[in-house]
Design a protein around this motif. Structure first.
Motif, mmCIF file in Angstrom:
data_model
loop_
_atom_site.group_PDB
_atom_site.id
_atom_site.type_symbol
_atom_site.label_atom_id
_atom_site.label_comp_id
_atom_site.label_asym_id
_atom_site.label_seq_id
_atom_site.Cartn_x
_atom_site.Cartn_y
_atom_site.Cartn_z
ATOM 1 N N TRP A 90 -2.738 -11.551 4.699
ATOM 2 C CA TRP A 90 -3.745 -11.026 3.771
ATOM 3 C C TRP A 90 -3.225 -11.025 2.341
ATOM 4 C CZ3 TRP A 90 -4.820 -6.434 7.529
ATOM 5 C CH2 TRP A 90 -5.729 -6.867 8.510
ATOM 6 N N THR A 91 -4.175 -11.112 1.397
ATOM 7 C CA THR A 91 -3.855 -11.095 -0.026
ATOM 8 C C THR A 91 -3.560 -9.661 -0.473
ATOM 9 O OG1 THR A 91 -5.336 -12.974 -0.378
ATOM 10 C CG2 THR A 91 -4.734 -11.682 -2.318
ATOM 11 N N ARG B 231 9.790 -11.221 7.700
ATOM 12 C CA ARG B 231 8.580 -11.402 8.504
ATOM 13 C C ARG B 231 7.378 -10.809 7.788
ATOM 14 N NH1 ARG B 231 7.257 -7.864 13.621
ATOM 15 N NH2 ARG B 231 5.628 -9.061 14.665
ATOM 16 N N THR B 232 6.218 -11.465 7.915
ATOM 17 C CA THR B 232 4.974 -10.894 7.410
ATOM 18 C C THR B 232 3.981 -10.803 8.561
ATOM 19 O OG1 THR B 232 4.066 -13.058 6.795
ATOM 20 C CG2 THR B 232 5.304 -11.858 5.105
ATOM 21 N N LEU B 233 3.146 -9.775 8.519
ATOM 22 C CA LEU B 233 2.105 -9.602 9.521
ATOM 23 C C LEU B 233 1.000 -8.741 8.941
ATOM 24 C CD1 LEU B 233 2.975 -6.797 11.966
ATOM 25 C CD2 LEU B 233 4.754 -7.637 10.436
ATOM 26 N N ASN B 234 -0.188 -8.855 9.534
ATOM 27 C CA ASN B 234 -1.333 -8.034 9.143
ATOM 28 C C ASN B 234 -1.439 -6.837 10.079
ATOM 29 O OD1 ASN B 234 -1.958 -9.988 7.207
ATOM 30 N ND2 ASN B 234 -3.271 -11.115 8.630
ATOM 31 N N ASP B 235 -1.789 -5.679 9.501
ATOM 32 C CA ASP B 235 -1.839 -4.475 10.325
ATOM 33 C C ASP B 235 -3.009 -3.601 9.873
ATOM 34 O OD1 ASP B 235 -1.107 -2.593 12.225
ATOM 35 O OD2 ASP B 235 0.225 -1.527 10.853
ATOM 36 N N ARG B 236 -3.676 -2.986 10.837
ATOM 37 C CA ARG B 236 -4.761 -2.043 10.556
ATOM 38 C C ARG B 236 -4.321 -0.652 10.991
ATOM 39 N NH1 ARG B 236 -7.749 -6.627 12.030
ATOM 40 N NH2 ARG B 236 -9.371 -7.205 10.514
ATOM 41 N N ALA C 17 -2.454 6.003 4.438
ATOM 42 C CA ALA C 17 -3.853 6.304 4.703
ATOM 43 C C ALA C 17 -4.446 5.231 5.612
ATOM 44 C CB ALA C 17 -4.624 6.368 3.389
ATOM 45 N N PRO C 18 -5.498 5.544 6.357
ATOM 46 C CA PRO C 18 -6.159 4.524 7.187
ATOM 47 C C PRO C 18 -6.647 3.360 6.329
ATOM 48 C CG PRO C 18 -6.905 6.734 7.773
ATOM 49 C CD PRO C 18 -6.090 6.876 6.535
ATOM 50 N N GLY C 19 -6.518 2.135 6.846
ATOM 51 C CA GLY C 19 -6.937 0.948 6.119
ATOM 52 C C GLY C 19 -6.230 -0.283 6.623
ATOM 53 N N GLU C 20 -6.357 -1.383 5.865
ATOM 54 C CA GLU C 20 -5.748 -2.670 6.232
ATOM 55 C C GLU C 20 -4.571 -2.938 5.298
ATOM 56 O OE1 GLU C 20 -9.582 -5.050 8.065
ATOM 57 O OE2 GLU C 20 -9.119 -5.330 5.937
ATOM 58 N N TYR C 21 -3.462 -3.386 5.878
ATOM 59 C CA TYR C 21 -2.223 -3.556 5.115
ATOM 60 C C TYR C 21 -1.539 -4.871 5.483
ATOM 61 C CZ TYR C 21 -2.609 1.415 4.006
ATOM 62 O OH TYR C 21 -3.043 2.634 3.567
ATOM 63 N N LEU C 22 -0.932 -5.498 4.466
ATOM 64 C CA LEU C 22 0.019 -6.576 4.723
ATOM 65 C C LEU C 22 1.392 -5.937 4.880
ATOM 66 C CD1 LEU C 22 0.825 -9.639 4.743
ATOM 67 C CD2 LEU C 22 1.403 -9.312 2.337
ATOM 68 N N LEU D 143 1.624 -2.981 2.123
ATOM 69 C CA LEU D 143 0.875 -3.111 0.878
ATOM 70 C C LEU D 143 -0.606 -3.207 1.201
ATOM 71 C CD1 LEU D 143 3.174 -5.700 -0.924
ATOM 72 C CD2 LEU D 143 3.072 -3.248 -1.326
ATOM 73 N N PRO D 144 -1.470 -2.490 0.471
ATOM 74 C CA PRO D 144 -2.906 -2.522 0.784
ATOM 75 C C PRO D 144 -3.491 -3.919 0.622
ATOM 76 C CG PRO D 144 -2.374 -0.721 -0.723
ATOM 77 C CD PRO D 144 -1.166 -1.582 -0.649
ATOM 78 N N ARG D 145 -4.354 -4.298 1.564
ATOM 79 C CA ARG D 145 -5.054 -5.580 1.471
ATOM 80 C C ARG D 145 -6.056 -5.544 0.325
ATOM 81 N NH1 ARG D 145 -9.061 -8.172 6.138
ATOM 82 N NH2 ARG D 145 -9.434 -10.167 5.094
ATOM 83 N N GLN D 146 -6.153 -6.681 -0.412
ATOM 84 C CA GLN D 146 -7.094 -6.796 -1.517
ATOM 85 C C GLN D 146 -8.017 -7.981 -1.287
ATOM 86 O OE1 GLN D 146 -7.328 -4.638 -3.967
ATOM 87 N NE2 GLN D 146 -5.528 -3.424 -3.392
#
Length: 791
Positions: A526-527, A559-564, A575-580, A647-650
């Motif tokens: 994610w960006t 390593r990089t991964l997407n996480d919710r 906080a709840p949300g989407e993060y790289l 880091l928060p997804r943008q």
């Protein structure tokens, strides 16, 4: 008429009957008396156990409210005399604990200046507590001023009627100067009712609270005359200060519910069935059954306690533990029976010390102990205990109560750590401006001197070393600002995978040939929106840290991964949300828990003296927090270390991250105005621009510069201005300038942190900002670019 033999026989039969009858009556009398004594003892024991739990709950409830008063007293707004903020915070406490009568702010002259709530308490406003009719109020204030702790008055009459007590806590500044006192007023009835909300408790027991002078502070009696059948449970109660006592006596209705209706018929049953020995067996069986019932009631009280309760024998082995205690430690009842209590402790010496105190004093209360759970995790508890004695008064073991305080302790530690990091951050941001101005002068003059020397001049080596040292000092300042989250940043949308691909060759050179670098990058990462240079600095700092942990080589994984994150979890501020997620892990030596606890503190390092600054991981922490992210670390000695950055997804597409080399320095003939309050920085800036062909005017602040612009008018092509200056700052100056020269290009210079710049006002959208210290190449490139755009 009866003959003499018949009469004698009748007398013997009568005597025998009377003897048997009397014997049975005597047996029944003994039985009834023992039943009463046993029932009284069981009820007394059950009442005392319940009273001990009630006292603990009252003390815990009161302490929770006192803790809020301490938090109110420690607020910066309270210390600064901000009454509106004080009232807002006090109203928050009243909303959480409605049983407060009122919360006052008392000034240093002991006059009440702020009353929350004011309605119903108007008479307290501006009241001089020196003149309070109850001497216990002035005594409590004196004790609070003397030792800095919370102290209470005796029972006093409240303004709205009824009785209660007042608590006082002194508030002092950093030098110890008295600022005032926080005054919490409790209505005793409301406080006790809030701590003991169960109506069933009041139906079953008559409750009383006495002061140390035997004054009744609280009373909830169902019976006008208390029963004498059960010994009252009277225990000391530390309500803010020690000295008060709490009494519980079962109500007559409760005693009646526990009493068997057959008890009153026992004499008649004994009289009617005196000749039937079988009935005696029946009564004995009933007696035994009632004993079992009493034991069952005790077991129910033991198991239903919300606190952990355990019993030790005389050798400190566990004889029993209730469900709450077993849940805290993670064991089953069968596993703990016979287990030495020391096996459940991280600090056996601490337990031995408490055991000595317990044996000598007979009881201990609310002592903090660090226990060990079955999974080897820490269990921080408050321990209260009393000795168990045989009828002969010989030590026979211990009964203890434990309350889990792990979570409140963790929260207090997090708050302390955050406050410490914030304080160091303010210090870092405060020194940035003067330090950056000095570095600008040093670096700029060294660069000017270099330009005047030939390529073969030996002085160029020393000048190059000066510029290099100034650069390292500037980098140190930037790291301090990054840690304090006050660095001026230029966030942009980017793909972390691209950044890591571009850095891979450099990272391999950093770690050397003995360490294998591996990457595992999510193909659809994610960006995120971060400052590119700062992201690169974070990766480099973590890689260098990993390299130093693997002196004999190893593996480094990026390593990089997407996480919710669906919901907030205890111990994390994510906080709840989407993060790289970016993970940097190594197979190095790892770190013990005491090192991990301080790992992000500035200047904290485990490296030898002279190796590193101790700012690497503090800088990482500051950058991640300033970017709205979260960082955590997992490490154990011998098992390597893992750093995880979230880091928060943008939304949006990532921009190109390839570095573009700056164009060659160009000359110019335009007219410039340099506005700078620091003479050394202004002189160096003006000299460098003049050497490149520009006509340069200079001013020491915005007001002088504004007068100069009014005289020169449109002859000026560009303004180079500092942001923070005396009399009139750069932002205000440019705002005035744009009223008659709206299209004048502006280049701002500043050595202050981003927070300090914002305090001067928002920079206009078409203005540029060059952060000090800068090199002359950046200065001239920015000037040339702005002049070209304005042409």
């Amino acid at each position: 008429m009866f003959g003499i033999p018949e009469f004698g026989s009748m007398l013997r039969r009568l005597a025998l009957a009377l003897g048997v009858f009397g014997l049975v009556l005597l047996l029944f009398h003994v039985y009834a008396s023992s039943q009463d004594a046993h029932r009284s003892e069981s009820l007394s024991m059950a009442t005392r156990i319940t009273a001990e739990q009630v006292v603990l709950r009252i003390q815990a409830g009161t302490e929770a409210r006192l803790e809020r008063l301490r938090e109110l007293a420690s607020l910066p707004a309270t210390r600064q005399g901000d009454r509106a903020a004080f009232e807002l915070a006090a109203n928050g406490i009243l909303k959480q604990f409605p049983d407060f009568q009122a919360i006052y702010w008392v000034d240093r002259d002991q006059v009440i200046r702020t009353v929350v709530p004011l309605a119903g308490n108007e008479g307290a406003l501006d009241r001089d507590l020196h003149k309070h009719p109850d001497p216990s109020v002035t005594l409590a204030i004196s004790r609070a001023l003397e030792d800095g702790e919370i102290h209470r008055s005796q029972v006093i009459h409240l303004l709205q009627g009824g009785r209660g007590f007042a608590c006082y806590l002194a508030v002092r500044d950093g030098s110890g100067e008295l600022l005032g006192l926080v005054n919490g007023v409790f209505r005793t009835e409301r406080l006790i009712d809030a701590c003991l909300p169960e109506e069933s408790l009041r139906r079953q027991y008559n409750l009383s609270l006495f002061t140390d002078t035997r004054v009744v502070a609280y009373e909830c009696h169902r019976d006008r005359v208390l029963t004498q059948d059960v010994k009252p449970a009277r225990l000391p109660l530390s309500l803010v200060d020690p000295g008060w006592s709490f009494q519980m006596v079962p109500t007559k209705a409760h005693l009646k519910a526990l009493t068997s209706p057959l008890d009153s018929l026992l004499p008649w049953i004994g009289a009617l069935l005196s000749l039937l020995a079988g009935w005696l067996t029946w009564f004995l069986h009933k007696w035994r059954q009632e004993i079992r019932t009493g034991e069952q009631r005790y077991r129910e009280l033991f198991q239903s306690s919300l606190d952990g309760v355990f019993i030790l024998d005389r050798h400190d082995r566990l004889m029993d533990a209730n469900g709450s205690a077993l849940a805290m430690f993670g064991y089953s009842r069968g596993e703990v029976l016979g287990m030495p209590i020391t096996r459940l402790s991280f600090n056996r010496e601490r337990l031995k010390e408490l055991h000595k105190v317990l044996v000598s004093e007979g009881a201990i209360s609310k002592r903090e102990v660090l226990f060990r759970r079955r999974d080897n995790q820490e269990l921080r508890c408050l321990l209260s205990a009393s000795v168990r004695l045989t009828p002969e008064g010989v030590f026979d073991g211990v009964m203890g109560f434990i309350s889990d305080i792990s979570e409140p302790t963790r929260i207090r530690e997090q708050l302390r750590q955050a406050q410490k990091m914030e304080a160091i951050g303010h210090l870092a941001g405060g020194v940035a401006h003067d330090f950056n101005n000095l570095l600008t002068v040093i670096s700029g003059n060294a660069e000017l001197a270099t330009l005047q020397l030939g390529d073969d001049n030996p002085a160029r080596v020393e000048l190059k070393e000066i510029r290099s040292t100034a650069g390292r000092a500037a980098n140190l300042t930037r790291q301090l600002l990054a840690f304090s989250r006050k660095q001026v940043i230029r966030p942009r949308l980017l793909n972390a995978n691209d950044t890591l691909h571009d850095m891979e060759r450099m990272l391999k050179r950093i770690i050397g040939e003995t360490i294998e670098l591996r990457t595992d990058l999510h193909p659809e990462a994610w960006t995120v929106k971060v400052d590119l240079a700062q992201l690169e600095q974070v990766i480099v700092n973590l890689v260098v840290n990993a390299r130093d942990a693997m002196e004999r080589g190893g593996q480094l994984l990026v390593r990089t991964l997407n996480d919710r994150v669906e919901s907030a979890s205890p111990g994390h501020d994510l906080a709840p949300g989407e993060y790289l997620v970016i993970e940097v892990s190594d197979t190095g030596c790892g770190m013990p828990a005491e090192v991990v606890e301080h790992i992000f503190e500035p200047f904290y390092t485990t490296k030898p003296e002279g190796v590193g600054t101790g700012l690497g991981l503090a800088t990482v922490y500051g950058i991640v927090k300033q970017s709205g992210g979260h960082i955590e670390v997992e490490s154990r000695p011998g098992h390597g270390t893992l750093f995880r950055i979230c880091l928060p997804r943008q939304a949006g597409d990532a921009l190109e991250t390839r570095h573009v080399l700056p164009a060659a320095l160009q000359r110019g003939t335009e007219t410039l105005l340099v506005v700078e309050d620091d003479p050394a920085v202004r002189r160096m800036t003006v000299d460098s621009l003049k050497r490149q062909g520009y006509t340069v005017h200079e001013a020491g602040n915005g007001r002088i510069a504004l007068d100069l612009v009014r005289r020169l008018g449109s002859d000026i092509d560009l303004v180079v201005s500092d942001v923070v200056m005396p009399e009139m700052g750069g932002v205000e100056f440019v705002s005035e300038l744009r009223q008659f020269l709206p299209h004048m290009p502006v280049l701002f210079l500043s050595g202050y942190s981003e927070e300090a710049i914002r305090r001067q006002g928002e920079l206009q959208g078409d203005a540029r900002l060059l952060q000090k210290p800068f090199d002359l190449h950046d200065l001239h490139s920015q000037v040339r670019e702005l002049l070209t755009q304005g042409a």
